[in-house]
Design a protein around this motif. Structure first.
Motif, PDB file in Angstrom:
ATOM      1  N   PRO A 176       0.964  -1.364  -0.001  1.00 23.67           N
ATOM      2  CA  PRO A 176       0.116  -0.004   0.046  1.00 23.67           C
ATOM      3  C   PRO A 176       0.869   1.225   0.070  1.00 23.67           C
ATOM      4  CG  PRO A 176      -1.144  -1.725   1.389  1.00 23.67           C
ATOM      5  CD  PRO A 176       0.520  -2.222   1.007  1.00 23.67           C
ATOM      6  N   LEU A 177       0.358   2.318  -0.681  1.00 25.40           N
ATOM      7  CA  LEU A 177       0.975   3.518  -1.067  1.00 25.40           C
ATOM      8  C   LEU A 177       0.554   4.575  -0.205  1.00 25.40           C
ATOM      9  CD1 LEU A 177       3.227   5.217  -2.506  1.00 25.40           C
ATOM     10  CD2 LEU A 177       1.400   5.360  -4.474  1.00 25.40           C
ATOM     11  N   LEU A 178       1.479   5.285   0.411  1.00 24.55           N
ATOM     12  CA  LEU A 178       1.048   6.690   1.426  1.00 24.55           C
ATOM     13  C   LEU A 178       1.975   7.529   0.836  1.00 24.55           C
ATOM     14  CD1 LEU A 178      -0.534   7.858   3.486  1.00 24.55           C
ATOM     15  CD2 LEU A 178       1.039   7.306   5.162  1.00 24.55           C
ATOM     16  N   THR A 179       1.777   8.511   0.415  1.00 22.17           N
ATOM     17  CA  THR A 179       2.338   9.875   0.074  1.00 22.17           C
ATOM     18  C   THR A 179       1.868  11.086  -0.063  1.00 22.17           C
ATOM     19  OG1 THR A 179       3.907  10.504  -1.969  1.00 22.17           O
ATOM     20  CG2 THR A 179       1.671   9.764  -2.517  1.00 22.17           C
ATOM     21  N   ARG A 180       2.297  12.270  -0.122  1.00 19.16           N
ATOM     22  CA  ARG A 180       2.055  13.528  -0.203  1.00 19.16           C
ATOM     23  C   ARG A 180       2.557  14.244  -1.289  1.00 19.16           C
ATOM     24  NH1 ARG A 180       2.259  16.681   5.605  1.00 19.16           N
ATOM     25  NH2 ARG A 180       0.483  15.189   5.742  1.00 19.16           N
ATOM     26  N   VAL A 181       1.669  14.882  -2.094  1.00 20.19           N
ATOM     27  CA  VAL A 181       2.187  15.666  -3.301  1.00 20.19           C
ATOM     28  C   VAL A 181       1.744  16.929  -3.057  1.00 20.19           C
ATOM     29  CG1 VAL A 181       2.217  13.569  -4.761  1.00 20.19           C
ATOM     30  CG2 VAL A 181       0.064  14.954  -4.493  1.00 20.19           C
ATOM     31  N   ALA A 282      -2.976   3.257   9.477  1.00 24.18           N
ATOM     32  CA  ALA A 282      -2.360   3.225  10.678  1.00 24.18           C
ATOM     33  C   ALA A 282      -1.035   2.407  10.667  1.00 24.18           C
ATOM     34  CB  ALA A 282      -3.441   2.597  11.677  1.00 24.18           C
ATOM     35  N   ALA A 283      -1.240   1.088  10.036  1.00 24.13           N
ATOM     36  CA  ALA A 283      -0.252   0.220   9.768  1.00 24.13           C
ATOM     37  C   ALA A 283       0.922   1.068   9.134  1.00 24.13           C
ATOM     38  CB  ALA A 283      -0.522  -0.873   9.326  1.00 24.13           C
ATOM     39  N   LYS A 284       0.670   1.777   8.272  1.00 21.03           N
ATOM     40  CA  LYS A 284       1.936   2.461   7.553  1.00 21.03           C
ATOM     41  C   LYS A 284       2.605   3.407   8.366  1.00 21.03           C
ATOM     42  CE  LYS A 284       2.490   2.242   3.438  1.00 21.03           C
ATOM     43  NZ  LYS A 284       3.615   1.438   2.792  1.00 21.03           N
ATOM     44  N   LEU A 285       1.844   4.074   9.088  1.00 22.90           N
ATOM     45  CA  LEU A 285       2.346   5.108   9.914  1.00 22.90           C
ATOM     46  C   LEU A 285       3.239   4.462  10.978  1.00 22.90           C
ATOM     47  CD1 LEU A 285      -0.844   7.660  10.484  1.00 22.90           C
ATOM     48  CD2 LEU A 285       1.190   7.777   9.060  1.00 22.90           C
ATOM     49  N   THR A 286       3.078   3.293  11.265  1.00 22.88           N
ATOM     50  CA  THR A 286       4.140   2.672  12.349  1.00 22.88           C
ATOM     51  C   THR A 286       5.169   2.054  11.516  1.00 22.88           C
ATOM     52  OG1 THR A 286       3.135   0.449  12.107  1.00 22.88           O
ATOM     53  CG2 THR A 286       2.093   1.787  13.390  1.00 22.88           C
ATOM     54  N   GLY A 287       5.295   2.319  10.298  1.00 20.24           N
ATOM     55  CA  GLY A 287       6.432   1.963   9.408  1.00 20.24           C
ATOM     56  C   GLY A 287       6.252   0.218   9.154  1.00 20.24           C
ATOM     57  N   ARG A 288       5.064  -0.288   9.548  1.00 26.51           N
ATOM     58  CA  ARG A 288       5.048  -1.682   9.115  1.00 26.51           C
ATOM     59  C   ARG A 288       4.238  -1.582   7.465  1.00 26.51           C
ATOM     60  NH1 ARG A 288       2.453  -1.855  13.838  1.00 26.51           N
ATOM     61  NH2 ARG A 288       0.335  -2.600  12.994  1.00 26.51           N
ATOM     62  N   ARG A 289       4.293  -2.885   6.956  1.00 28.80           N
ATOM     63  CA  ARG A 289       3.743  -2.902   5.438  1.00 28.80           C
ATOM     64  C   ARG A 289       2.435  -2.526   5.290  1.00 28.80           C
ATOM     65  NH1 ARG A 289       6.985  -6.335   2.041  1.00 28.80           N
ATOM     66  NH2 ARG A 289       5.096  -7.316   1.353  1.00 28.80           N
ATOM     67  N   GLY A 290       1.593  -2.931   6.179  1.00 30.69           N
ATOM     68  CA  GLY A 290       0.061  -2.384   6.150  1.00 30.69           C
ATOM     69  C   GLY A 290      -0.606  -3.796   5.115  1.00 30.69           C
ATOM     70  N   ARG A 382      -1.060   8.928  20.957  1.00 26.06           N
ATOM     71  CA  ARG A 382      -0.188   8.827  20.049  1.00 26.06           C
ATOM     72  C   ARG A 382      -0.635   8.513  18.544  1.00 26.06           C
ATOM     73  NH1 ARG A 382       2.780   6.562  24.104  1.00 26.06           N
ATOM     74  NH2 ARG A 382       2.501   4.446  23.184  1.00 26.06           N
ATOM     75  N   TYR A 383      -1.445   7.774  18.598  1.00 29.54           N
ATOM     76  CA  TYR A 383      -2.210   7.102  16.947  1.00 29.54           C
ATOM     77  C   TYR A 383      -2.898   8.369  16.483  1.00 29.54           C
ATOM     78  CZ  TYR A 383      -5.854   5.552  14.424  1.00 29.54           C
ATOM     79  OH  TYR A 383      -6.758   5.338  13.285  1.00 29.54           O
ATOM     80  N   SER A 388      -3.200  12.878  12.698  1.00 26.53           N
ATOM     81  CA  SER A 388      -3.497  14.184  12.281  1.00 26.53           C
ATOM     82  C   SER A 388      -2.605  14.652  11.527  1.00 26.53           C
ATOM     83  CB  SER A 388      -3.844  14.735  13.634  1.00 26.53           C
ATOM     84  OG  SER A 388      -4.192  16.102  13.226  1.00 26.53           O
ATOM     85  N   ALA A 389      -1.303  14.425  11.768  1.00 24.23           N
ATOM     86  CA  ALA A 389      -0.064  15.020  11.204  1.00 24.23           C
ATOM     87  C   ALA A 389       0.258  14.515   9.944  1.00 24.23           C
ATOM     88  CB  ALA A 389       1.104  15.026  11.940  1.00 24.23           C
ATOM     89  N   ALA A 390       0.034  13.190   9.864  1.00 23.94           N
ATOM     90  CA  ALA A 390       0.311  12.508   8.552  1.00 23.94           C
ATOM     91  C   ALA A 390      -0.831  12.530   7.528  1.00 23.94           C
ATOM     92  CB  ALA A 390       0.827  11.093   8.749  1.00 23.94           C
ATOM     93  N   PHE A 391      -2.026  12.705   7.811  1.00 27.17           N
ATOM     94  CA  PHE A 391      -3.115  12.594   7.114  1.00 27.17           C
ATOM     95  C   PHE A 391      -4.139  13.594   7.678  1.00 27.17           C
ATOM     96  CE2 PHE A 391      -5.991  11.291   3.962  1.00 27.17           C
ATOM     97  CZ  PHE A 391      -5.439  10.320   3.107  1.00 27.17           C
ATOM     98  N   PRO A 392      -4.005  14.916   7.491  1.00 21.12           N
ATOM     99  CA  PRO A 392      -4.859  15.800   8.213  1.00 21.12           C
ATOM    100  C   PRO A 392      -6.210  15.623   7.593  1.00 21.12           C
ATOM    101  CG  PRO A 392      -2.895  16.998   7.285  1.00 21.12           C
ATOM    102  CD  PRO A 392      -2.773  15.593   6.865  1.00 21.12           C
TER     103      PRO A 392
END
Length: 406
Positions: A176-181, A282-290, A382-383, A388-392
């Protein structure tokens, strides 16, 4: 369900990227230093510079996957890059530069009408490589030095542009892809699930935009009941490609790499898709694969539903969507209502919500997975802060908290 193969950047693309960085270093370095070197370039220097520029130009052509470039222009470009290393001595190349300018103008025209937003940076890189390659054969006149310095700056600027826009980074295939453009004057967060061949969920920030796998195949990202942000469904083919985004006429592309292994889980177009995407995020935000299980009715959910049926008492109605979890929950609810002697009557003022949109004016009793999570614990806080910071704008969910907790 994902059946992932190897993870990471494709080896071939990684090598191309490294070669491009090396070619830009050699060509731009020579072009920027030459104004301060009074002597003409030696034969070895000319060969190194023209060779690096030729290889760099071809690598840009490969990385850009320039299907938008006219075939004849691509052939001429390769020819212009291949000839200079074969020439044995320096010579004036005014005529050759005119030819190069004509060819590159054709390429630029093709990119202007049909290329992706990043094509301008690729054209700048190709043109600069061609120019440096031929200028290495020119006597060191003042004009040649000034033009060379400008081409060196163009090489660095073009490389910087494709780097900043993410065109030199390829996401892990099939993950799964998480990015900001940057798009339309502001940032847009983007989640692509499962990021595999076939139908994919695209979750974006809550701004009006359209997404698609081609500039002529864009669909609007729309809000969905019970969720935040916007959602779209996009079909992605196998392998590397681009996901197109349009926001008020401003367009950009996001590199994707779906791999060659098809998704074997449930249809992501189903009602559980957003809940699954929330857990993946949420899994991506922990650094796991998702790579997570699909939402399903748990024993804890079933026990909570039985308790709700007992607490409601008397007649009640049930609202559900078409998901498998809602169907299983409906069986639990009906069985418990029968055991307790409570009637399940459509149109009742008491409504047990298992999914979908409940009717207005009734008293709603949401299923456990529809209830906001408890955010009073340190881990839950923390979650919520990280989300909120990663995906407002994204709202914490129970599935997301469970995935965050691991």
């Amino acid at each position: 369900m994902h059946n992932h193969g190897a993870v990471g950047l494709p080896l071939g693309f990684t090598l191309l990227r490294l070669i491009l960085l090396g070619a830009v270093t050699v060509a731009a370095g020579w072009a920027l230093v030459r104004p301060f070197a009074p002597a003409a370039s030696g034969a070895v220097t000319r060969r190194v510079v023209t060779g690096a520029a030729g290889v760099g130009g071809v690598v840009v052509l490969l990385i850009a996957e320039a299907t938008w470039m006219p075939s004849l222009a691509a052939v001429a470009l390769i020819g212009l890059l291949a000839v200079p290393p074969a020439l044995r001595r320096d010579r004036p190349v005014v005529a050759a530069l005119v030819v190069a300018a004509a060819v590159l103008a054709t390429v630029a025209a093709g990119a202007w009408f049909s290329g992706p937003p990043s094509s301008f940076a690729y054209i700048a890189l190709m043109a600069a490589f061609v120019g440096v390659s031929w200028l290495a054969l020119c006597p060191p006149t003042a004009l040649v030095r000034v033009v060379g310095a400008a081409l060196g700056v163009a090489l660095l600027a073009g490389l910087g542009q494709v780097t900043v826009t993410g065109q030199l980074t390829t996401p892990a295939a099939g993950d799964p892809l998480l990015t900001r453009v940057a798009l339309g004057g502001g940032p847009v967060d983007l989640l692509v699930v499962p990021h595999m061949p076939g139908w994919n969920i695209v979750h974006t920030t809550d701004v009006p935009l359209s997404v698609g796998n081609a500039p002529n195949a864009l669909v609007p990202a729309l809000p969905r009941d019970g969720t935040t942000g916007r959602w779209a469904l996009v079909w992605l083919p196998e392998g590397r490609g681009d996901l197109w985004l349009d926001r008020g006429g401003a367009r950009t592309t996001v590199p994707v790499d779906t791999g060659d292994v098809a998704w074997t889980g449930p249809d992501v177009r189903g009602p559980e898709g957003p809940d699954y995407a929330s857990a993946v995020l949420a899994a991506k935000l922990t650094g796991r694969r998702g790579d997570l299980p699909w939402p399903a009715l748990t024993e804890a959910d079933a026990a909570a539903l039985r308790a709700e049926v007992a607490a409601i008492g008397g007649p009640f109605s049930v609202v559900a969507d078409g998901s498998r979890r809602a169907a299983e929950a409906m069986e639990v609810v009906r069985a418990e209502a029968t055991r307790l002697g409570h009637a399940v009557t459509p149109g009742s003022s008491e409504v047990l919500v298992l999914g979908g949109t409940p009717p207005p004016g009734a008293r709603h009793h949401p299923a456990p997975w529809l209830v906001p999570p408890d955010l009073t614990t340190p881990g839950a806080r923390r979650y919520a802060e990280t989300l909120s910071a990663a995906f407002p704008g994204a709202t914490p969910s129970r599935s997301g908290l469970a995935a965050w907790s691991g």
